[in-house]
Write a protein that holds these residues in place. Structure first.
Motif, PDB file in Angstrom:
ATOM      1  N   ARG A 110       0.836  -1.211   0.000  1.00  0.00           N
ATOM      2  CA  ARG A 110       0.000   0.000   0.000  1.00  0.00           C
ATOM      3  C   ARG A 110       0.864   1.251   0.000  1.00  0.00           C
ATOM      4  O   ARG A 110       0.609   2.200  -0.744  1.00  0.00           O
ATOM      5  N   GLN A 111       1.917   1.241   0.837  1.00  0.00           N
ATOM      6  CA  GLN A 111       2.794   2.411   0.901  1.00  0.00           C
ATOM      7  C   GLN A 111       3.580   2.581  -0.382  1.00  0.00           C
ATOM      8  O   GLN A 111       3.818   3.712  -0.837  1.00  0.00           O
ATOM      9  N   PHE A 112       3.995   1.481  -0.976  1.00  0.00           N
ATOM     10  CA  PHE A 112       4.702   1.535  -2.256  1.00  0.00           C
ATOM     11  C   PHE A 112       3.839   2.187  -3.323  1.00  0.00           C
ATOM     12  O   PHE A 112       4.300   3.068  -4.078  1.00  0.00           O
ATOM     13  N   GLN A 113       2.581   1.794  -3.381  1.00  0.00           N
ATOM     14  CA  GLN A 113       1.650   2.373  -4.365  1.00  0.00           C
ATOM     15  C   GLN A 113       1.443   3.870  -4.102  1.00  0.00           C
ATOM     16  O   GLN A 113       1.412   4.682  -5.027  1.00  0.00           O
ATOM     17  N   GLU A 114       1.326   4.210  -2.826  1.00  0.00           N
ATOM     18  CA  GLU A 114       1.109   5.617  -2.462  1.00  0.00           C
ATOM     19  C   GLU A 114       2.324   6.469  -2.823  1.00  0.00           C
ATOM     20  O   GLU A 114       2.178   7.617  -3.274  1.00  0.00           O
ATOM     21  N   ASN A 224      -2.996   6.068  10.074  1.00  0.00           N
ATOM     22  CA  ASN A 224      -2.961   4.706   9.533  1.00  0.00           C
ATOM     23  C   ASN A 224      -1.535   4.258   9.217  1.00  0.00           C
ATOM     24  O   ASN A 224      -1.334   3.286   8.488  1.00  0.00           O
ATOM     25  N   ASN A 225      -0.569   4.993   9.756  1.00  0.00           N
ATOM     26  CA  ASN A 225       0.855   4.700   9.522  1.00  0.00           C
ATOM     27  C   ASN A 225       1.208   4.779   8.037  1.00  0.00           C
ATOM     28  O   ASN A 225       2.054   4.022   7.544  1.00  0.00           O
ATOM     29  N   MET A 226       0.549   5.697   7.354  1.00  0.00           N
ATOM     30  CA  MET A 226       0.748   5.859   5.915  1.00  0.00           C
ATOM     31  C   MET A 226       1.273   7.259   5.620  1.00  0.00           C
ATOM     32  O   MET A 226       0.782   8.244   6.171  1.00  0.00           O
ATOM     33  N   ILE A 227       2.269   7.350   4.770  1.00  0.00           N
ATOM     34  CA  ILE A 227       2.699   8.638   4.240  1.00  0.00           C
ATOM     35  C   ILE A 227       1.965   8.816   2.917  1.00  0.00           C
ATOM     36  O   ILE A 227       2.207   8.084   1.954  1.00  0.00           O
ATOM     37  N   THR A 228       1.045   9.748   2.902  1.00  0.00           N
ATOM     38  CA  THR A 228       0.118   9.855   1.774  1.00  0.00           C
ATOM     39  C   THR A 228       0.742  10.532   0.568  1.00  0.00           C
ATOM     40  O   THR A 228       1.733  11.256   0.687  1.00  0.00           O
TER      41      THR A 228
END
Length: 281
Positions: A110-114, A224-228
């Protein structure tokens, strides 16, 4: 400093943390018996620490960079894609975002895609190092239609000749995992950082880059522990719009390079080390 970011607290399970703590402790104890400790740093980079230690046996001799005479740096295990240098030659000065997370960092899918969508959202040229194992899976999938939408604006390689890339005039900033070697290479090239640490010393290196030297910005995960993708776009614009940040990065470069030149602090420290070896022989 956040204690969660100490190197023995930020691996991925309690047993690993315990092993690393004992390794660090035994290493520190062993150092007491050493005549010298040499390191890939330079006095001005960590002046308060070196002054606090006040020890003639701690010798910063960096930044340690490879020479064109001797080929690629030791410890590089991936095959470098040198075609990116010709691509960089075609880009405008200070235009390219260089993205590389070293040889160990893993991004979940998910993070790779973002990240891919964030680079697309910047509208700027980018050179992105995507190791075959960067997501921990056998197959890496870029977002649908990503390559068609990006066209020649972006280049994706499995590995790059990083020192040459960072020194290239087209590179504007370095999105990095903040490993110490990468940190020293970025500092030596006068390139500001977008910091994305993974584990071990990288969080503390980020503190140096952003809070002490003030030559970079932190990427902050959301709830969500995501860098958007939006944060990626916004941080790039903030960093590249900050002329003072770039000035500080260039000033650090000058200090780093002078240190390894004849008469510089790192140069003299290295001579001290060599002279001690000669005396022992």
């Amino acid at each position: 400093m956040n204690v969660d970011h100490l190197s023995w607290n930020c691996f991925f399970n309690p047993e690993s943390n315990k092993v690393i703590f004992h390794y660090v402790y035994s290493n520190s104890e062993s150092i007491k018996n050493a005549e010298f400790v040499v390191g890939n740093s330079f006095y001005e980079a960590e002046k308060p620490v070196f002054d606090y230690l006040n020890s003639s046996k701690i010798l910063p001799i960096g930044p340690l960079l490879s020479s064109q005479r001797f080929g690629k740096p030791a410890g590089v295990f991936w095959a470098e894609d040198t075609t990116c240098k010709a691509w960089l030659d075609e880009q405008d000065v200070n235009s390219v975002i260089y993205v590389a997370f070293g040889s160990l960092a893993i991004l979940d899918e998910r993070q790779f895609q973002e990240l891919a969508l964030g680079l697309e959202l910047t509208g700027r040229p980018f050179l992105w190092v995507v190791r075959p194992d960067i997501t921990g899976k056998a197959i890496i999938d870029l977002p649908k239609g990503f390559k068609d939408r990006i066209g020649d604006r972006g280049m994706v390689v499995q590995w790059s000749p990083q020192q040459e890339v960072l020194a290239h005039p087209a590179v504007s900033c370095f999105m990095s995992h903040c490993g110490w070697n990468s940190t020293m290479e970025g500092v030596s090239s006068g390139v500001p950082f977008l910091c994305w640490p993974y584990f071990a010393d990288q969080h503390l290196n980020q503190t140096y880059i952003c809070d002490v030297w003030k030559i970079g910005l932190k990427m902050i995960p959301d709830e969500n522990n995501m860098i958007t993708k939006e944060q990626i776009r916004d941080k790039v614009e903030e960093l590249l719009g900050d002329g003072e940040m770039k000035k500080r990065a260039l000033a650090m470069k000058e200090i780093a390079i002078k240190g390894v030149e004849k008469g510089g602090a790192s140069f003299e420290n290295f001579n001290t080390f060599v002279s001690a070896i000669k005396q022992e022989v």
